[in-house]
Scaffold this motif. Structure first.
Motif, mmCIF file in Angstrom:
data_model
loop_
_atom_site.group_PDB
_atom_site.id
_atom_site.type_symbol
_atom_site.label_atom_id
_atom_site.label_comp_id
_atom_site.label_asym_id
_atom_site.label_seq_id
_atom_site.Cartn_x
_atom_site.Cartn_y
_atom_site.Cartn_z
ATOM 1 N N HIS A 19 47.594 34.147 33.820
ATOM 2 C CA HIS A 19 48.272 35.077 34.701
ATOM 3 C C HIS A 19 48.507 34.415 36.039
ATOM 4 N N SER A 40 52.599 46.909 44.679
ATOM 5 C CA SER A 40 51.956 47.712 43.644
ATOM 6 C C SER A 40 50.643 47.068 43.196
ATOM 7 N N ASN A 41 49.912 47.767 42.343
ATOM 8 C CA ASN A 41 48.638 47.254 41.830
ATOM 9 C C ASN A 41 48.852 45.920 41.145
ATOM 10 N N GLY A 42 47.994 44.967 41.422
ATOM 11 C CA GLY A 42 48.069 43.693 40.731
ATOM 12 C C GLY A 42 49.149 42.774 41.248
ATOM 13 N N ALA A 43 49.745 43.117 42.396
ATOM 14 C CA ALA A 43 50.819 42.287 42.938
ATOM 15 C C ALA A 43 50.293 40.945 43.442
ATOM 16 N N LYS A 45 47.950 40.901 46.202
ATOM 17 C CA LYS A 45 47.645 41.038 47.627
ATOM 18 C C LYS A 45 46.228 40.565 47.935
HETATM 19 N N1 LIG Z 1 39.108 36.279 39.697
HETATM 20 C C1 LIG Z 1 40.127 36.658 38.893
HETATM 21 N N2 LIG Z 1 40.172 36.246 37.593
HETATM 22 C C2 LIG Z 1 41.180 36.611 36.792
HETATM 23 N N3 LIG Z 1 42.212 37.387 37.164
HETATM 24 C C3 LIG Z 1 42.225 37.828 38.450
HETATM 25 C C4 LIG Z 1 41.190 37.494 39.360
HETATM 26 N N4 LIG Z 1 41.472 38.066 40.556
HETATM 27 C C5 LIG Z 1 42.628 38.733 40.375
HETATM 28 N N5 LIG Z 1 43.092 38.589 39.128
HETATM 29 C C6 LIG Z 1 44.352 39.146 38.603
HETATM 30 O O1 LIG Z 1 45.375 38.788 39.480
HETATM 31 C C7 LIG Z 1 46.278 39.862 39.660
HETATM 32 C C8 LIG Z 1 46.391 40.204 41.112
HETATM 33 O O2 LIG Z 1 45.215 40.878 41.534
HETATM 34 P P1 LIG Z 1 44.987 41.399 43.015
HETATM 35 O O3 LIG Z 1 45.337 40.334 43.965
HETATM 36 O O4 LIG Z 1 43.620 41.930 43.078
HETATM 37 O O5 LIG Z 1 46.030 42.592 43.120
HETATM 38 P P2 LIG Z 1 46.281 43.615 44.279
HETATM 39 O O6 LIG Z 1 47.644 43.312 44.776
HETATM 40 O O7 LIG Z 1 46.219 44.974 43.665
HETATM 41 O O8 LIG Z 1 45.229 43.410 45.320
HETATM 42 C C9 LIG Z 1 45.759 40.995 38.798
HETATM 43 O O9 LIG Z 1 46.474 41.007 37.586
HETATM 44 C C10 LIG Z 1 44.320 40.657 38.570
HETATM 45 O O10 LIG Z 1 43.883 41.146 37.329
#
Ligand SMILES: Nc1ncnc2c1ncn2[C@@H]1O[C@H](COP(=O)(O)OP(=O)(O)O)[C@@H](O)[C@H]1O
Ligand SMILES: [Mg+2]
Lengths: 266, 298
Positions: A19, A40-43, A45
């Motif tokens: 990902h 949005s969620n998972g962007a 941020k």
């Molecule tokens: N340590 C990690 N290991 C694997 N996937 C991660 C990790 N941290 C975040 N992700 C993935 O990266 C994407 C972005 O997450 P995140 O930055 O937390 O989003 P948000 O914008 O809601 O803060 C998500 O799909 C999350 O599942």
């Protein structure tokens, strides 16, 4: 002040879960800028904040802060320059330490060295005065263990810990999202005052799109690990909530979706 | 009288063990088995050096040896990412031949005829007076030094590391360094305990360290029951008081006709197991109550 150049971060490389959380992202902040971030969620941020703080090293790209390249600097060294407040009020404080001990932890090393006593009268007065400014009655509870405080109170202590020695960069990650609306509004006001007073360079992730447009000097919108919108000045002042959401839908080709998102007016 | 004095002396000296265990178990939240090796390391160094006429050096060498052992455990835990319990076991295990070597290759070493600190002090204070005074001085100074240390910036940082490691990692504190420092200090204190014991009993045995973790935990827990811990200084004092009370309990138990010295470990283990399960028992009781009341209105 902060310069992020072409940073990419891929989680679970070469697995089915691969990902791309940050996709060749670049961002530049001038000193004193106060940028709000929505998406949005998972962007990506929070991942962006993790990259800036050094929770992990990014796969490629460079990050510099105040002229120094920090791309490979360890987390605990960077954090001398960066203050960070998380959404979870439990994260930023140590529950078995008192309010004054928590703040001293953030403050005293810069003053008295590692083996100096962490608490002295003069420092305590500084902490008490700073807490009194927030008008939450915390100045009279300096010897209370932080674990006994409410979420909002803990966030205030965390905010003070992050700014008692003004950081070069302040990162706020939905730091009012776990609080009730009234407390949230109060903490937001405290945050604003604090940033203005110290002229702090700030990145603030918020779930409240309305306040994203109203607070700070610039707003960026993230999607799939990239910045899809970056507005400031007049353009931002004129932007309405609906225009912003429209822009989002057009650029990301999806509907804005954040389970904590608030569209409400303040 | 002998019983009371003996318990008081042993209680104070083993108070050092309780202080060390308090640091690793209560502050860092790690059941650190290094202590079984570092206790014997302090004991062996102290006995060996006393035998060649350096009882003071024996104490200092004990502290340094214990700190080094704790430092190695810290290194294994933080840098090599080895499970904390395994890291402790590795160091404990590795120390065995080293301790044996220090004891001159035999499993025990008697120092009846060598000048110990207790004997030097005995010249002024008499035998019993010396035992009380020396125990009190070592434990008292250590308690005060630790109480002061935990009020310094590094001390606060160590406490915060045990309390909320995420926060410490996100702040400018080196969490790994703090863990290693705390393990080092804790084991230094535990080795000092061994060093004092060697000179107190004029004798060192390679197996003395076995069971010290549970013993120290039992003292810490008894202390917490007696002195409700409100701040850290009180908690440190409580650990020493717990150790003294524990010795009295044992001295009384030994008076029972059927009680054998080998039961002590069982008693300590039961005390620790019961005390540590109280939160879980309370939680179950609460659940059961909710169920019962829920059933009533169903
Ligand atoms: N340590 C990690 N290991 C694997 N996937 C991660 C990790 N941290 C975040 N992700 C993935 O990266 C994407 C972005 O997450 P995140 O930055 O937390 O989003 P948000 O914008 O809601 O803060 C998500 O799909 C999350 O599942
Ligand atoms: Mg997030």
């Amino acid at each position: 002040m902060l310069d992020i150049q072409n940073v990419t971060k891929v989680f679970g490389k070469d697995t089915v879960n691969e990902h791309t959380a940050l996709d060749d992202l670049s961002l530049h902040l001038d000193k004193g800028e106060f940028v709000t971030i929505v998406g949005s969620n998972g962007a990506g941020k929070s991942t962006l904040f993790n990259a800036i703080c050094g929770t992990f090293f990014s796969d490629s790209g460079h990050i510099s802060l105040d002229g120094a390249d920090i791309t490979y600097m360890p987390e605990h060294k960077r954090s001398k320059m960066i203050g960070r407040v998380f959404q979870d009020p439990m994260k930023g404080t140590s529950p078995n330490l008192t309010i004054e001990e928590n703040i001293a932890l953030a403050y005293a090393r810069s003053k008295h060295g590692p083996l100096g006593f962490a608490l002295n009268k003069r420092d305590l007065k500084i902490f008490r005065d700073a807490l009194a400014d927030f008008d939450m009655g915390l100045e009279d509870r300096m010897k209370t263990k932080v674990g006994l405080l409410s979420g909002g109170q803990r966030q205030v202590v965390t905010l003070l810990m992050c700014t008692v020695v003004p950081p070069k960069l302040l990162l706020l990650d939905e730091h009012t999202a776990a609080l009730d609306p009234a407390t949230s509004e109060k903490i937001m006001k405290i945050t604003n005052d604090m940033i203005r007073k110290n002229n702090l360079t700030t990145l603030m992730i918020t779930h409240n799109i309305n306040s994203a447009l109203k607070t700070g000097t610039r707003t960026i919108m993230m999607d799939s690990g990239s910045i899809i919108l970056d507005i400031s000045g007049e353009e931002r002042d004129k932007m309405s909530l609906n225009e912003l959401l429209d822009l989002y839908t057009r650029r990301s080709k999806k509907v804005f979706d954040n389970d904590r998102m608030l569209l409400g007016t303040e | 009288m002998v019983l009371i004095l003996g318990s008081l002396e042993l209680g104070m000296i083993y108070g050092l063990l309780a202080l060390g265990i308090f640091i690793t178990f209560r502050i860092l939240n790690i059941p650190d088995l290094t202590c079984e090796g570092s206790f014997t390391l302090g004991l062996s160094l102290s006995a060996a050096l006393t035998r060649v006429g350096h009882p003071f050096l024996g104490m200092i060498a004990g502290i340094i040896g214990g700190m080094a052992a704790g430092g190695v455990t810290g290194f294994l835990q933080t840098r090599c990412k080895i499970h904390p319990i395994l890291a402790g076991i590795l160091v404990m295990s590795g120390l065995y031949p080293i301790n044996l070597l220090i004891l001159g290759g035999s499993p025990n070493l008697a120092i009846m005829n060598s000048g110990t600190i207790f004997k030097y002090a005995g010249a002024f204070l008499g035998n019993e007076g010396a035992k009380i005074a020396v125990s009190l001085i070592f434990t008292g100074i250590t308690t005060i030094a630790l109480a002061m240390f935990f009020k310094t910036h590094t001390g606060l940082a160590i406490r915060a590391t045990g309390d909320n490691e995420d926060m410490v990692r996100a702040s400018s504190i080196n969490a790994d360094g703090m863990k290693a420092a705390a393990l080092s200090i804790g084991n230094g204190v535990i080795a000092l305990c061994g060093a004092v014991i060697a000179q107190y009993q004029n004798y060192a045995d390679i197996n003395s360290g076995a069971g010290t973790l549970v013993l120290g935990l039992a003292s810490v827990i008894i202390g917490e029951v007696i002195i409700f811990r409100r701040d850290l200084t009180l908690s440190l004092i409580a650990a020493v008081v717990g150790s003294i009370v524990y010795r009295f309990i044992i001295a009384l138990a030994m008076k029972l006709p059927f009680f054998d010295a080998s039961y002590l470990k069982l008693v300590s283990a039961v005390i620790v197991a019961v005390a540590l399960s109280i939160p879980a028992i309370k939680a179950r009781a609460r659940l059961a109550r909710i169920k019962k009341e829920g059933g009533r209105y169903a």
